[in-house]
Design an enzyme around this catalytic site. Structure first.
Site, PDB file in Angstrom:
ATOM      1  CG  HIS A 284     -10.003  -6.946   7.573  1.00  0.00           C
ATOM      2  ND1 HIS A 284      -9.179  -7.524   8.497  1.00  0.00           N
ATOM      3  CD2 HIS A 284      -9.385  -7.096   6.387  1.00  0.00           C
ATOM      4  CE1 HIS A 284      -8.111  -8.018   7.884  1.00  0.00           C
ATOM      5  NE2 HIS A 284      -8.196  -7.771   6.597  1.00  0.00           N
TER       6      HIS A 284
ATOM      7  CD  GLU B 270      -1.523  -2.468   1.573  1.00  0.00           C
ATOM      8  OE1 GLU B 270      -0.324  -2.585   1.965  1.00  0.00           O
ATOM      9  OE2 GLU B 270      -2.302  -3.432   1.536  1.00  0.00           O
TER      10      GLU B 270
END
Lengths: 325, 340
Positions: A130, A61
């Site tokens: 998450h 990322e």
């Protein structure tokens, strides 16, 4: 003729396709814009029509965010998909301390027209790592535009504006919105940032909500209508820039404000909007402002605990009733 | 096998691997019956790696695992009933239903919190090794992670720190991307490295690294034992890359038990192997591979294999009852445990 109703996911893909068609410097870094759920196949169209402008990056990322930022500084217009919003934390320094500050620290000489996209929110079973909604944290990083579509039509129009913006933009899609269907305007065009949308008109109370919370607020409003309370649902659509005028005008009409937010309560979006109205619209208020936000805890895997700390239509309706109690 | 395991160890590994396999056969069944929500990741196909590697550890050692953790937690000796209850989000689960499958862990057995962020466990394991070194008791921390974790930048930082400070960390990379479908075929994203040799990444910072067949319990045990011994005597970290074949059932986005419930007669008798997934049954399933080796000992050995399996299946039946009987945690308890 484009369809008159569409899913959120299909509208988002249409916007990406149109932006790719219109500008050869637009590209996609990351191909799982719709996550790994059933809608992911809608991306096949982009893969086949623009094979040289979509890449499957490694799980990196920080690297892809920085690549997008650098490319934007050098004249490209990348759409960087960071996947689940929690993964953006791995790219935090690039987003909040590179993209957000570059224009400012160069005295306006460098533009960073990059768009970051992520799937945010409590999605069901995502547990602590998450389920994040980082928009409030991002709001504390001046220099980023923050976009939160709540309907297919907004997803289309706001995505076009994100890809046309000269600034770094964070586009947050709630994972639970991807499958919802909604009407599309006959004329498809960009929706300007900083223009709130009144999703439902009502005289008794203003409910300000963003992203999935708009859908929950509308459900609450339908319930409340049966009880004789007419709620106005205001969707700012972008946090940066924020359409304070529309929010204040609505509170002036209704005299009551409930702000709904999936971020944790402290220093959340609800807090910031409540503070803004308290500061600038105190005279309109006939009752204390109510905040309906996530509890200040991480998210548990256990479903009952997940639901306990997360806003829903029932909690929104209850907060409204408190104002009329 | 590179060479034989001591016989008692081989039998004990089979016992562990059968429990791992029966456990996950239960997980996939319960998932398909709707007993829990959300995505989950199975360890089927990697049992030999986890069982053999974890068998080298002592009581004081720590472990850091990932989203694909069920096998590690079972191999370390966690109670299968409480582990399954955790996956179902029950109050009697190992973590009270807070963690679920993604964060499954048994801290009492030395697990650090299980990070489901790719690369997270590599970096946490370095901290584990730091504490082990500070204690000075010859303990170590083992990181168990997939090949994708090395794509994250923090993996490089962690390897560099471990090498610089000679931390007692065994980095066990479970490379399960062999014959994985990848995004293009409708599966999960998979291995995306410019480096063709993953061992070259730790080697670039001076960490000894070795590649083994991850379905070969003896090879894994040897390699991890050697790295662990070096850690325990102050020699710094080691890296082992275990190559495993992707279980066909974990190729699509959602686990699908395409190879059915494991039939050990495929190892202990001459029964014909199914045509579908023939290669898996013949060459790759690590449970069948070890069972075949042990079954070569003759009829008594074959009987012993089935007896162990029957025992583990009984254990799992009790574990399933325990988990399904568990109460859901109280909703208000969601507010507890934010701080110690």
């Amino acid at each position: 003729m484009p369809p008159t109703t569409q899913s959120f996911a299909a509208a988002l893909v249409d916007a990406l396709h149109d932006a790719l068609s219109a500008d050869r410097m637009v590209s996609l870094i990351g191909s799982h814009v719709l996550g790994l759920g059933p809608q992911r196949h809608l991306m096949d169209r982009i893969r086949s029509d623009f094979p040289d402008r979509i890449v499957d990056p490694p799980t990196a990322e920080a690297g892809i965010a920085a690549a997008g930022i650098g490319a934007a500084m050098a004249g490209a217009h990348p759409f960087v998909d960071l996947g689940t919003a929690a993964f953006s934390f791995l790219a935090w320094t690039q987003m909040v301390n590179e993209a957000a500050v570059a224009h400012y620290m160069t005295g306006g000489a460098v533009n960073v027209p990059v768009t970051f996209h992520m799937l945010h929110g409590v999605r069901g079973g995502g547990a602590a790592q998450h389920s994040h909604s980082p928009q409030a944290m991002l709001w504390n990083a001046p220099g980023l535009e923050i976009v939160l579509p709540s309907t297919p039509a907004d997803a289309y129009g706001l995505t076009l504006s994100a890809l046309a913006s000269r600034n770094p933009t964070v586009l947050l899609t709630h994972a639970k919105l991807l499958g919802i269907e909604g009407p599309m305007p006959s004329e498809r065009k960009a929706i300007p940032f900083g223009k709130a949308d009144i999703k439902r008109q009502g005289r008794d109370v203003t409910i300000v909500a963003t992203s999935l919370m708009v859908q929950y607020a509308l459900a609450a409003a339908a319930t409340l209508a049966g009880e004789g309370i007419e709620a106005e649902v205001v969707d700012p659509r972008t946090l940066v820039p924020l359409d304070e005028a529309t929010i204040l005008a609505s509170v002036e009409r209704t005299g009551r404000l409930v702000v709904v937010d999936e971020c944790p309560l402290r220093c959340g979006i609800a807090s910031e909007i409540a503070a803004t109205v308290a500061e600038r619209g105190f005279r309109f208020l006939r009752a204390p402002i109510q905040r309906v936000a996530r509890a200040d805890t991480p998210i548990a895997f256990a479903q009952a605990q997940e639901e306990f700390v997360t806003p829903d239509a029932g909690k929104i309706a209850a907060a409204v009733r408190r104002l009329f109690g | 096998m590179s060479h034989a395991l001591p016989e008692s160890l081989a039998w004990s590994l089979l016992e562990t691997m059968l429990l791992m396999r029966r456990f996950e056969e239960a997980v996939v069944r319960l998932a398909q019956e709707g007993h829990f929500k959300g995505h989950y990741h199975l360890y089927i196909g990697e049992e030999a790696t986890g069982a053999a590697a974890i068998a080298t550890l002592g009581e004081r050692d720590h472990l850091a695992t990932t989203h694909r953790n069920h096998g590690h937690v079972i191999a370390r000796g966690a109670d299968p009933g409480r582990a399954l209850a955790e996956i179902l989000g029950r109050a009697n689960g190992l973590l009270g239903g807070r963690g679920g499958t993604l964060h499954l862990s048994d801290p009492a057995l030395g697990f650090l919190a299980t990070s489901a962020i790719v690369g997270g466990c590599i970096s946490l394991s370095v901290g584990g090794g730091y504490a082990c070194k500070q204690r000075g008791d010859g303990s170590l921390t083992m990181a168990l992670f997939g090949d994708g974790a090395l794509e994250e930048g923090v993996a490089f930082e962690a390897l560099n720190i471990a090498a610089l400070w000679k931390l007692p960390v065994v980095f066990l990379c479970e490379n399960n991307s062999v014959n994985a479908w990848g995004s293009a075929k409708g599966g999960f994203p998979t291995l995306n490295h410019a480096a063709k040799d993953l061992c070259s990444i730790p080697q670039s910072v001076g960490i000894p690294a070795v590649r083994v067949d991850g379905a070969d319990a003896a090879a894994v045990h040897d390699a991890v034992s050697e790295a662990a011994a070096r850690c325990r005597t102050g020699g710094g970290p080691g890296f082992v890359e275990a190559i495993t074949e992707r279980w066909p059932g974990s190729n699509p986005l959602w686990p699908d038990p395409v190879t059915g419930v494991t039939d050990l007669r495929m190892a202990t008798t001459d029964m014909a192997l199914p045509q579908e997934h023939h290669n898996w049954f013949r060459h790759h399933d690590p449970v069948l591979r070890l069972a075949r080796l042990l079954a070569a000992g003759g009829k008594d050995s074959a009987d012993r294999i089935h007896a162990i399996d029957a025992q583990q299946q009984r254990r799992m039946a009790k574990a399933i009852d325990f988990a399904l009987a568990g109460a859901m945690p109280a909703a208000e308890a969601a507010l507890d445990h934010v701080f110690a």
